[in-house]
Design a protein around this motif. Structure first.
Motif, PDB file in Angstrom:
ATOM      1  N   VAL A 257      73.699 -38.768 -16.787  1.00  0.00           N
ATOM      2  CA  VAL A 257      73.404 -37.518 -16.970  1.00  0.00           C
ATOM      3  C   VAL A 257      71.977 -37.306 -17.472  1.00  0.00           C
ATOM      4  N   HIS A 258      71.534 -36.034 -17.375  1.00  0.00           N
ATOM      5  CA  HIS A 258      70.203 -35.690 -17.711  1.00  0.00           C
ATOM      6  C   HIS A 258      69.893 -34.956 -18.902  1.00  0.00           C
ATOM      7  N   ASN A 259      69.000 -35.313 -19.701  1.00  0.00           N
ATOM      8  CA  ASN A 259      68.845 -34.484 -20.810  1.00  0.00           C
ATOM      9  C   ASN A 259      68.345 -32.923 -20.386  1.00  0.00           C
ATOM     10  N   LYS A 260      68.996 -31.808 -20.758  1.00  0.00           N
ATOM     11  CA  LYS A 260      68.887 -30.725 -20.359  1.00  0.00           C
ATOM     12  C   LYS A 260      67.359 -30.151 -20.557  1.00  0.00           C
ATOM     13  N   LEU A 261      66.848 -30.249 -21.760  1.00  0.00           N
ATOM     14  CA  LEU A 261      65.649 -29.960 -21.885  1.00  0.00           C
ATOM     15  C   LEU A 261      64.482 -30.651 -20.974  1.00  0.00           C
ATOM     16  N   GLY A 262      64.735 -32.068 -21.228  1.00  0.00           N
ATOM     17  CA  GLY A 262      63.970 -33.011 -20.419  1.00  0.00           C
ATOM     18  C   GLY A 262      63.719 -32.574 -18.900  1.00  0.00           C
ATOM     19  N   LEU A 263      64.859 -32.544 -18.288  1.00  0.00           N
ATOM     20  CA  LEU A 263      64.927 -32.117 -16.777  1.00  0.00           C
ATOM     21  C   LEU A 263      64.434 -30.941 -16.714  1.00  0.00           C
ATOM     22  N   THR A 264      64.572 -29.889 -17.452  1.00  0.00           N
ATOM     23  CA  THR A 264      64.141 -28.523 -17.201  1.00  0.00           C
ATOM     24  C   THR A 264      62.701 -28.555 -17.199  1.00  0.00           C
ATOM     25  N   LEU A 265      62.154 -29.293 -18.260  1.00  0.00           N
ATOM     26  CA  LEU A 265      60.609 -29.197 -18.304  1.00  0.00           C
ATOM     27  C   LEU A 265      59.960 -30.112 -17.360  1.00  0.00           C
ATOM     28  N   SER A 266      60.637 -31.000 -16.654  1.00  0.00           N
ATOM     29  CA  SER A 266      60.168 -31.824 -15.450  1.00  0.00           C
ATOM     30  C   SER A 266      60.040 -31.001 -14.212  1.00  0.00           C
ATOM     31  N   CYS A 267      61.277 -29.982 -14.002  1.00  0.00           N
ATOM     32  CA  CYS A 267      61.285 -29.510 -12.943  1.00  0.00           C
ATOM     33  C   CYS A 267      60.196 -28.210 -12.836  1.00  0.00           C
ATOM     34  N   ILE A 268      60.316 -27.586 -14.018  1.00  0.00           N
ATOM     35  CA  ILE A 268      59.360 -26.483 -14.020  1.00  0.00           C
ATOM     36  C   ILE A 268      57.839 -26.641 -13.882  1.00  0.00           C
ATOM     37  N   THR A 269      57.477 -28.249 -14.421  1.00  0.00           N
ATOM     38  CA  THR A 269      56.115 -28.525 -14.116  1.00  0.00           C
ATOM     39  C   THR A 269      55.826 -28.967 -12.843  1.00  0.00           C
ATOM     40  N   ARG A 270      56.728 -29.021 -12.126  1.00  0.00           N
ATOM     41  CA  ARG A 270      56.131 -29.623 -10.668  1.00  0.00           C
ATOM     42  C   ARG A 270      55.384 -28.291 -10.121  1.00  0.00           C
ATOM     43  N   PRO A 271      54.264 -28.897  -9.437  1.00  0.00           N
ATOM     44  CA  PRO A 271      53.377 -27.619  -8.527  1.00  0.00           C
ATOM     45  C   PRO A 271      53.904 -26.551  -8.147  1.00  0.00           C
ATOM     46  N   CYS A 368      48.055 -19.814  -5.631  1.00  0.00           N
ATOM     47  CA  CYS A 368      49.323 -20.302  -5.836  1.00  0.00           C
ATOM     48  C   CYS A 368      50.207 -20.858  -4.717  1.00  0.00           C
ATOM     49  N   VAL A 369      49.964 -19.809  -3.572  1.00  0.00           N
ATOM     50  CA  VAL A 369      50.801 -20.367  -2.438  1.00  0.00           C
ATOM     51  C   VAL A 369      49.980 -21.623  -1.963  1.00  0.00           C
ATOM     52  N   VAL A 370      48.765 -21.676  -2.039  1.00  0.00           N
ATOM     53  CA  VAL A 370      47.904 -22.747  -1.555  1.00  0.00           C
ATOM     54  C   VAL A 370      48.420 -23.897  -2.020  1.00  0.00           C
ATOM     55  N   VAL A 371      48.477 -23.843  -3.557  1.00  0.00           N
ATOM     56  CA  VAL A 371      48.732 -24.940  -4.413  1.00  0.00           C
ATOM     57  C   VAL A 371      50.404 -25.503  -3.760  1.00  0.00           C
ATOM     58  N   ALA A 372      51.222 -24.680  -3.827  1.00  0.00           N
ATOM     59  CA  ALA A 372      52.453 -25.015  -3.620  1.00  0.00           C
ATOM     60  C   ALA A 372      52.630 -25.611  -2.291  1.00  0.00           C
ATOM     61  N   VAL A 373      51.770 -25.032  -0.988  1.00  0.00           N
ATOM     62  CA  VAL A 373      52.082 -25.600   0.202  1.00  0.00           C
ATOM     63  C   VAL A 373      51.345 -27.103   0.257  1.00  0.00           C
ATOM     64  N   PHE A 374      50.094 -27.278  -0.598  1.00  0.00           N
ATOM     65  CA  PHE A 374      49.552 -28.534  -0.302  1.00  0.00           C
ATOM     66  C   PHE A 374      50.230 -29.690  -1.298  1.00  0.00           C
ATOM     67  N   SER A 375      51.033 -29.140  -2.157  1.00  0.00           N
ATOM     68  CA  SER A 375      51.589 -30.244  -3.104  1.00  0.00           C
ATOM     69  C   SER A 375      52.870 -30.604  -2.506  1.00  0.00           C
ATOM     70  N   TYR A 376      53.401 -29.989  -1.551  1.00  0.00           N
ATOM     71  CA  TYR A 376      54.507 -30.417  -0.899  1.00  0.00           C
ATOM     72  C   TYR A 376      54.627 -30.204   0.455  1.00  0.00           C
ATOM     73  N   PRO A 377      53.818 -30.754   1.185  1.00  0.00           N
ATOM     74  CA  PRO A 377      53.495 -30.450   2.617  1.00  0.00           C
ATOM     75  C   PRO A 377      54.679 -31.027   3.647  1.00  0.00           C
ATOM     76  N   ILE A 378      55.601 -31.840   3.025  1.00  0.00           N
ATOM     77  CA  ILE A 378      56.583 -32.211   3.896  1.00  0.00           C
ATOM     78  C   ILE A 378      57.231 -31.311   4.546  1.00  0.00           C
ATOM     79  N   VAL A 379      57.640 -29.976   4.028  1.00  0.00           N
ATOM     80  CA  VAL A 379      58.240 -28.785   4.636  1.00  0.00           C
ATOM     81  C   VAL A 379      57.684 -28.986   6.019  1.00  0.00           C
ATOM     82  N   VAL A 380      56.400 -28.863   6.337  1.00  0.00           N
ATOM     83  CA  VAL A 380      55.567 -28.841   7.714  1.00  0.00           C
ATOM     84  C   VAL A 380      55.975 -30.123   8.530  1.00  0.00           C
ATOM     85  N   TYR A 381      55.497 -31.271   7.800  1.00  0.00           N
ATOM     86  CA  TYR A 381      55.407 -32.519   8.531  1.00  0.00           C
ATOM     87  C   TYR A 381      56.665 -32.811   8.978  1.00  0.00           C
TER      88      TYR A 381
END
Length: 512
Positions: A257-271, A368-381
């Motif tokens: 199982v995941h630690n709730k606080l730890g997983l939440t912080l890990s997720c929302i700090t992704r670019p 922010c859109v540019v950051v989101a796209v370049f930090s996760y380009p697999i959507v296009v690739y």
């Protein structure tokens, strides 16, 4: 730039995003939970009753009913493909709803609404958590679509016109469908009900008339689930509450199982997620700073949108175990909530003939859109994978299933924790294992009476199952925890059985 050119660019962007959504759904590896969701639909289509005749854990029954209807209408055994296409269509519609909501909220600023809606739709598709959660053959995508559509109807309803009654009824029906797919959505349904009750009205009688269509539609949509629950008796309680409780306890015991606080912080700090926080903070600061100058129309709807975000975070954190996909659910509503502050800034710019604050907000969103796209380009690739349909996961699963069926002797009964590989080939499964490994993992912790009531089994029941109905084949190498499949091999497989290893797929033992 002319409106025609802008509209052409918008359409092109939405087409590209739709292709990215389609590729995501077709290329994801087969998920464990998809075994339960798709199999539930197959068994319903065969005429079996959910809960009473087979197990369906932690969820209410409308989602497998949707699958069952589609399987019957399409007359197909491409079960995984249909399930994933349902999710893909829902995700594309959510994206289009975001654009439509921006267009609606910004009203007379039509071009700004369409452009901002499209830009924020990019934030939605390129969000890594959304990309992870969307596209599977499970109930996540349909539930989100039902809520987004309900919000779209809510903000476009004129509560002084008679047309409000059918709109309110549709909202009630959609939210009840969502709740009867994922029970935690009941919190969102209550929030919509409170929003309807709080609408300005001339009298108490008028308030009652406003919410009555909502209540009536809810009651109508609840008829079938209530009948199913009443028909299943104790099995419903065991499936919805007792088995998930045992499963959560088992996961905690083995440390999965995941630690709730730890997983939440890990997720929302992704670019791709963190940029949403940046936009939210920026818009909040600007609105507070400029609050005396702003014409705050739609303040009630802004509060409602913010409460929806809060509600989905609560839904994510309430269960005893938290998973990444839970934290994807607030994302579309965070994005939608930006529309109101942007409207206020646009109104201010139109009022004082100074676009400065609105332009700065637009730049912040664009960056922010540019950051989101370049930090996760697999959507296009990965969109190139659309050119190779034979590599799509649902197609591969179906081809493997067909090959397994050809090599399986009569009566084509297959012992496995991955029932889709049997069902897509037209073979039969042990109903006790219809949920895959979800119930099997804690089957031994259920009493014999509970196992009989829910038609489930643990490893200790395998010998009895095999003795009653010997399998024609055994499918393994589909479960992440390999030790769970060892008893399947030990119990059923004989030394002279033929073994075949499928590339990127299961290992199958065939009775000679």
């Amino acid at each position: 730039m002319s409106p025609k050119i802008i509209n052409a660019i918008v359409i092109l962007v939405l087409v590209v995003l739709s292709l990215g959504i389609l590729t995501n759904g077709m290329t994801k590896p087969l998920g464990r939970d998809e075994q339960m969701y798709c199999t539930g639909g197959v068994l319903l289509a065969q005429g079996k009753m959910i809960y009473r005749d087979f197990s369906y854990v932690a969820q209410l029954p409308y989602h497998p009913l949707l699958y069952a209807a589609l399987f019957r209408i399409l007359n197909t055994n491409h079960y995984l493909l249909v399930g994933r296409m349902v999710s893909v269509v829902c995700d594309v519609l959510v994206m289009l709803c975001i654009v439509g909501i921006y267009r609606r909220i910004l009203g007379k600023f039509a071009i700004s609404g369409v452009v901002l809606g499209t830009v924020t739709a990019v934030l939605y598709v390129f969000n890594p958590l959304v990309d992870y959660a969307n596209g599977y053959a499970w109930n996540h995508d349909v539930v989100i679509l039902c809520v987004v559509l309900s919000f779209r109807l809510f903000i476009s309803t004129d509560f002084k016109q008679k047309s409000r009654y059918w709109r309110i009824a549709v909202i009630g029906g959609l939210l009840t469908l969502a709740t009867c797919m994922r029970i935690t959505t009941a919190l969102v349904q209550l929030l919509f009900f409170a929003a309807l009750v709080s609408q300005p009205a001339e009298s108490t009688k008028q308030r009652i008339k406003n919410v009555l269509p909502f209540v009536i539609a809810t009651g109508i949509v609840l008829i079938w689930p209530v009948w199913v629950i009443a028909s299943s008796g104790q099995a419903f309680f065991l499936n919805l509450f007792w088995i998930p409780r045992l499963y959560g306890k088992w996961l905690h015991e083995i440390g999965r199982v995941h630690n709730k606080l730890g997983l939440t912080l890990s997720c929302i700090t992704r670019p791709g997620y963190f940029v949403l926080i940046v936009i939210a903070v920026y818009l909040f600061v600007v609105i507070v700073w400029q609050r005396k100058k702003l014409a705050k129309t739609g303040g009630r709807d802004l509060l409602f949108a913010a409460l929806l975000v809060f509600a989905f975070f609560i839904i994510a954190l309430i269960p005893p175990t938290i998973w990444i996909q839970y934290l994807a659910m607030p994302v579309p509503f965070i994005i939608i909530s930006f529309a109101y502050p942007l409207l206020y800034l646009k109104q201010l710019a139109d009022k004082v003939k100074d676009n400065k604050q609105f332009k700065i907000a637009g730049v912040v969103v664009a960056v922010c859109v540019v950051v989101a796209v370049f930090s996760y380009p697999i959507v296009v690739y990965r969109t190139v994978m659309l050119l190779v349909p034979e590599s799509w996961t649902p197609i591969q699963v179906h081809e493997i299933s067909q090959d397994i069926a050809k090599k399986t002797q009569e009566p084509k009964k297959i012992l496995t924790l991955a029932p889709l590989f049997a069902l897509e080939g037209g073979c039969d499964i042990y109903t006790e294992l219809s949920c895959g490994s979800v119930v099997y993992r804690v089957g031994n912790r259920l009493s014999a009476w509970n196992r009989d009531a829910t038609h489930t089994a643990g490893s200790r029941d395998l010998a009895e199952l095999v003795e009653k109905e010997p399998p024609s084949a055994v499918i393994v190498n589909v479960e992440m925890m390999k030790f769970l499949e060892e008893d399947l091999i030990k119990t059923a497989v004989k030394p002279d059985w033929e073994r075949k290893v499928y590339e990127y797929g299961p290992v199958v033992y065939f009775r000679r």
